[in-house]
Design a protein around this motif. Structure first.
Motif, PDB file in Angstrom:
ATOM      1  N   VAL A 165       0.842  -1.205   0.000  1.00  0.00           N
ATOM      2  CA  VAL A 165       0.000   0.000   0.000  1.00  0.00           C
ATOM      3  C   VAL A 165       0.875   1.252   0.000  1.00  0.00           C
ATOM      4  N   MET A 166       1.883   1.280   0.864  1.00  0.00           N
ATOM      5  CA  MET A 166       2.775   2.445   0.945  1.00  0.00           C
ATOM      6  C   MET A 166       3.521   2.639  -0.379  1.00  0.00           C
ATOM      7  N   ARG A 167       3.998   1.533  -0.952  1.00  0.00           N
ATOM      8  CA  ARG A 167       4.751   1.643  -2.219  1.00  0.00           C
ATOM      9  C   ARG A 167       3.861   2.155  -3.332  1.00  0.00           C
ATOM     10  N   THR A 168       2.618   1.684  -3.355  1.00  0.00           N
ATOM     11  CA  THR A 168       1.704   2.141  -4.396  1.00  0.00           C
ATOM     12  C   THR A 168       1.428   3.638  -4.231  1.00  0.00           C
ATOM     13  N   LEU A 169       1.193   4.044  -2.982  1.00  0.00           N
ATOM     14  CA  LEU A 169       0.937   5.465  -2.729  1.00  0.00           C
ATOM     15  C   LEU A 169       2.134   6.310  -3.164  1.00  0.00           C
ATOM     16  N   ALA A 170       3.329   5.774  -2.928  1.00  0.00           N
ATOM     17  CA  ALA A 170       4.548   6.532  -3.237  1.00  0.00           C
ATOM     18  C   ALA A 170       4.684   6.804  -4.732  1.00  0.00           C
ATOM     19  N   THR A 171       4.031   5.995  -5.555  1.00  0.00           N
ATOM     20  CA  THR A 171       4.140   6.209  -7.006  1.00  0.00           C
ATOM     21  C   THR A 171       3.133   7.244  -7.499  1.00  0.00           C
ATOM     22  N   GLU A 172       2.193   7.617  -6.648  1.00  0.00           N
ATOM     23  CA  GLU A 172       1.179   8.592  -7.071  1.00  0.00           C
ATOM     24  C   GLU A 172       1.619   9.999  -6.693  1.00  0.00           C
ATOM     25  N   SER A 173       1.070  10.982  -7.413  1.00  0.00           N
ATOM     26  CA  SER A 173       1.393  12.325  -6.941  1.00  0.00           C
ATOM     27  C   SER A 173       0.230  12.803  -6.084  1.00  0.00           C
ATOM     28  N   ILE A 174       0.508  12.904  -4.800  1.00  0.00           N
ATOM     29  CA  ILE A 174      -0.527  13.255  -3.824  1.00  0.00           C
ATOM     30  C   ILE A 174      -0.373  14.733  -3.474  1.00  0.00           C
ATOM     31  N   PRO A 175      -1.427  15.504  -3.652  1.00  0.00           N
ATOM     32  CA  PRO A 175      -1.306  16.943  -3.402  1.00  0.00           C
ATOM     33  C   PRO A 175      -1.230  17.273  -1.908  1.00  0.00           C
ATOM     34  N   ASN A 176      -0.519  18.351  -1.576  1.00  0.00           N
ATOM     35  CA  ASN A 176      -0.476  18.891  -0.211  1.00  0.00           C
ATOM     36  C   ASN A 176       0.130  18.001   0.866  1.00  0.00           C
ATOM     37  N   LEU A 177       1.063  17.133   0.471  1.00  0.00           N
ATOM     38  CA  LEU A 177       1.784  16.384   1.505  1.00  0.00           C
ATOM     39  C   LEU A 177       2.649  17.371   2.284  1.00  0.00           C
ATOM     40  N   PRO A 178       2.808  17.150   3.586  1.00  0.00           N
ATOM     41  CA  PRO A 178       3.619  18.089   4.367  1.00  0.00           C
ATOM     42  C   PRO A 178       5.042  18.207   3.805  1.00  0.00           C
ATOM     43  N   PRO A 179       5.520  19.414   3.548  1.00  0.00           N
ATOM     44  CA  PRO A 179       6.871  19.585   3.024  1.00  0.00           C
ATOM     45  C   PRO A 179       7.890  19.010   4.014  1.00  0.00           C
ATOM     46  N   GLY A 180       8.923  18.371   3.492  1.00  0.00           N
ATOM     47  CA  GLY A 180       9.968  17.823   4.363  1.00  0.00           C
ATOM     48  C   GLY A 180       9.611  16.465   4.933  1.00  0.00           C
ATOM     49  N   GLY A 181       8.323  16.246   5.231  1.00  0.00           N
ATOM     50  CA  GLY A 181       7.900  14.967   5.793  1.00  0.00           C
ATOM     51  C   GLY A 181       7.386  14.037   4.720  1.00  0.00           C
ATOM     52  N   GLU A 182       6.737  14.634   3.719  1.00  0.00           N
ATOM     53  CA  GLU A 182       6.175  13.886   2.581  1.00  0.00           C
ATOM     54  C   GLU A 182       5.338  12.690   3.048  1.00  0.00           C
ATOM     55  N   LEU A 183       5.301  11.641   2.238  1.00  0.00           N
ATOM     56  CA  LEU A 183       4.424  10.502   2.545  1.00  0.00           C
ATOM     57  C   LEU A 183       4.812   9.817   3.867  1.00  0.00           C
ATOM     58  N   ALA A 184       6.126   9.806   4.158  1.00  0.00           N
ATOM     59  CA  ALA A 184       6.578   9.150   5.396  1.00  0.00           C
ATOM     60  C   ALA A 184       5.870   9.728   6.618  1.00  0.00           C
ATOM     61  N   SER A 185       5.580  11.029   6.578  1.00  0.00           N
ATOM     62  CA  SER A 185       4.957  11.647   7.755  1.00  0.00           C
ATOM     63  C   SER A 185       3.482  11.291   7.860  1.00  0.00           C
TER      64      SER A 185
END
Ligand SMILES: *[C@@H]1O[C@H](CO)[C@@H](O)[C@H](O)[C@H]1NC(C)=O
Ligand SMILES: CC(=O)N[C@H]1CO[C@H](CO)[C@@H](O)[C@@H]1O
Length: 413
Positions: free
Chosen positions: A364-384
């Motif tokens: 699930v995390m890997r799939t999400l990482a391939t998408e461009s998700i708007p408004n992810l926290p800067p610096g933290g990105e998907l990991a946060s």
């Protein structure tokens, strides 16, 4: 394959001195059996005073023993009520030195005659020389204690701290932890890490008869300045600051800016290994726009670093000036939207796989990482946002969550 560590008792000391001189010591003892996944429970604290607010978090992570310690003191003794002190100690080869410094470094600094300099309010020069003297003094003191015990203690600790007076912020660093000041929306200052391969450090090490190999002192210690580490401080004919490892801190004074100073972050290398100064600065700014809870911000920093692959025990202290970013309704709304969006994405990914074959969290995390998700926290990105993803995932797969939990955390990197 899961790493399995036998772990007997983890003792963690933490001391806080709150305004005036009431010393509150918290000693926590946790007993456990096996450490087969990162220990994600945090030690938290927060407080305020002298128009500062602070929060702190530390997490053991994958390490068997927690070796970090920190100090937060609002209001110093001897008439320095408007002054405050914060520090993070990152121990190695045991926690004795980190723990001792956590409890006693401040008194070694403020009680030595250099610090007072005879004046009522110490001058910049006397503060700086007092800090240096305090470090050398506590190191000598710990060496004497260690010798009494026939050198039983081989541990050492880095120290990074700030002394905040009404007019100045003094950054203090000894080792490879780091302090950073955010001013007017950007990184205004950060301390230099003391690594053995830095030219000046290397020169001192070589002059003391040592060498730097694989970026380590004599091929073994990864830091060139620290308190303790007495095995590296016994070259005859050399002074305390000329040894293989030096306890001398670098002290920088920065005039405070009431209008522009935002916050200070003090953190051990486990944080900086996976987040650059600007990234951490941006991430903290974005978090302060959605919450006033500084412990929560610190916990998010630590979790994000764990998911970005840090394998160390991690500590972070966040100190906010009155000019720190404030909650923004706009940012809060966007954050809620982001969480909703992530939820729907996770549902979508799981549905796509069909009932029979539920994908694991890593997928699930890997799939999400391939998408461009708007408004992810800067610096933290998907990991946060991993905890948000994990919460939805567990809700949708109540029976899978138990066994995927540890395995997926291990597979993230
Ligand atoms: C470091 O290396 C030097 C040169 O080989 C040696 O003389 C010294 O004892 C070593 N010191 C430590 C603490 O390893
Ligand atoms: C960040 C931190 O605390 N690191 C320490 C964690 O513990 C190991 C030993 O178990 C030390 O080597 C690290 O320096």
């Amino acid at each position: 394959m899961l790493a399995v560590f036998l772990y007997l008792a983890n003792v963690f000391y933490f001391s806080v001195v709150i305004k005036g001189c009431c010393l509150l010591k918290v000693k926590e003892v946790t007993m456990g059996a096996f450490l087969d996944k990162p220990k994600m429970e945090k030690h938290n604290a927060h407080g305020e005073g002298n128009s500062l607010r602070y929060g702190l978090s530390s997490m053991q992570g994958w390490r068997v023993e927690m070796e970090d310690a920190h100090t937060a003191v609002i209001g110093l003794p001897n008439g320095l009520d408007p002054w405050s002190f914060f520090a993070v100690y990152d121990g190695h080869a045991g926690s004795q030195v980190a723990r001792y410094c956590c409890e006693h470094l401040l008194e070694h600094i403020t009680s030595n005659p250099d610090f007072r300099g005879g004046e009522r309010e110490p001058s910049v020069e006397s503060v700086k020389s007092g800090i240096r003297t305090g470090f050398l003094q506590i190191d000598e003191h710990m060496r004497a204690i260690s010798e009494k015990k026939h050198g039983a203690d081989r541990s050492g600790s880095t120290a990074v701290g700030v002394l905040v007076s009404p007019r100045h912020t003094y950054f203090i660093n000894c080792g490879d932890s780091r302090g950073l000041l955010s001013r007017a929306g950007r990184v205004h200052f950060f301390t230099q890490d003391h690594k053995p391969s830095n030219p000046l450090e290397k020169e001192r090490i070589q002059n003391a008869g040592g060498s730097v190999m694989i970026q380590r002192v004599n091929g073994s210690l990864a830091v060139s300045r620290a308190l303790g580490d007495f095995d590296y401080k016994c070259v005859h004919g050399k002074g305390p600051t000329e040894q293989l490892v030096s306890p001398e801190p670098e002290v920088y004074e920065i005039e405070r800016s009431e209008a522009a100073d935002e916050f200070i972050v003090l953190a051990c290398d486990g944080i900086w290994d996976v987040m650059a100064n600007e990234e951490l600065c941006d991430f903290v700014r974005s978090r302060l726009e959605v919450t006033e809870d500084l412990e929560r911000v610190c916990n998010e920093i630590v979790d994000t670093c764990l998911y970005k692959g840090s394998r160390d025990n991690m500590s972070v202290v966040l100190i906010c000036f009155p000019g720190a970013p404030k909650i923004s309704p706009e940012a809060v709304r966007k954050e809620a939207e982001l969480d909703k969006y992530l939820e729907s994405k996770v549902e979508e990914i799981i549905k796509k796989q069909g009932e029979e074959d539920v994908p694991d969290l890593v997928h699930v995390m890997r799939t999400l990482a391939t998408e461009s998700i708007p408004n992810l926290p800067p610096g933290g990105e998907l990991a946060s946002k991993r905890s948000v993803v994990e919460a939805v995932y567990n809700r949708l797969n109540p029976c899978r969550s138990e066994d995927t939990d540890s395995a997926s955390a291990a597979d993230m990197w």
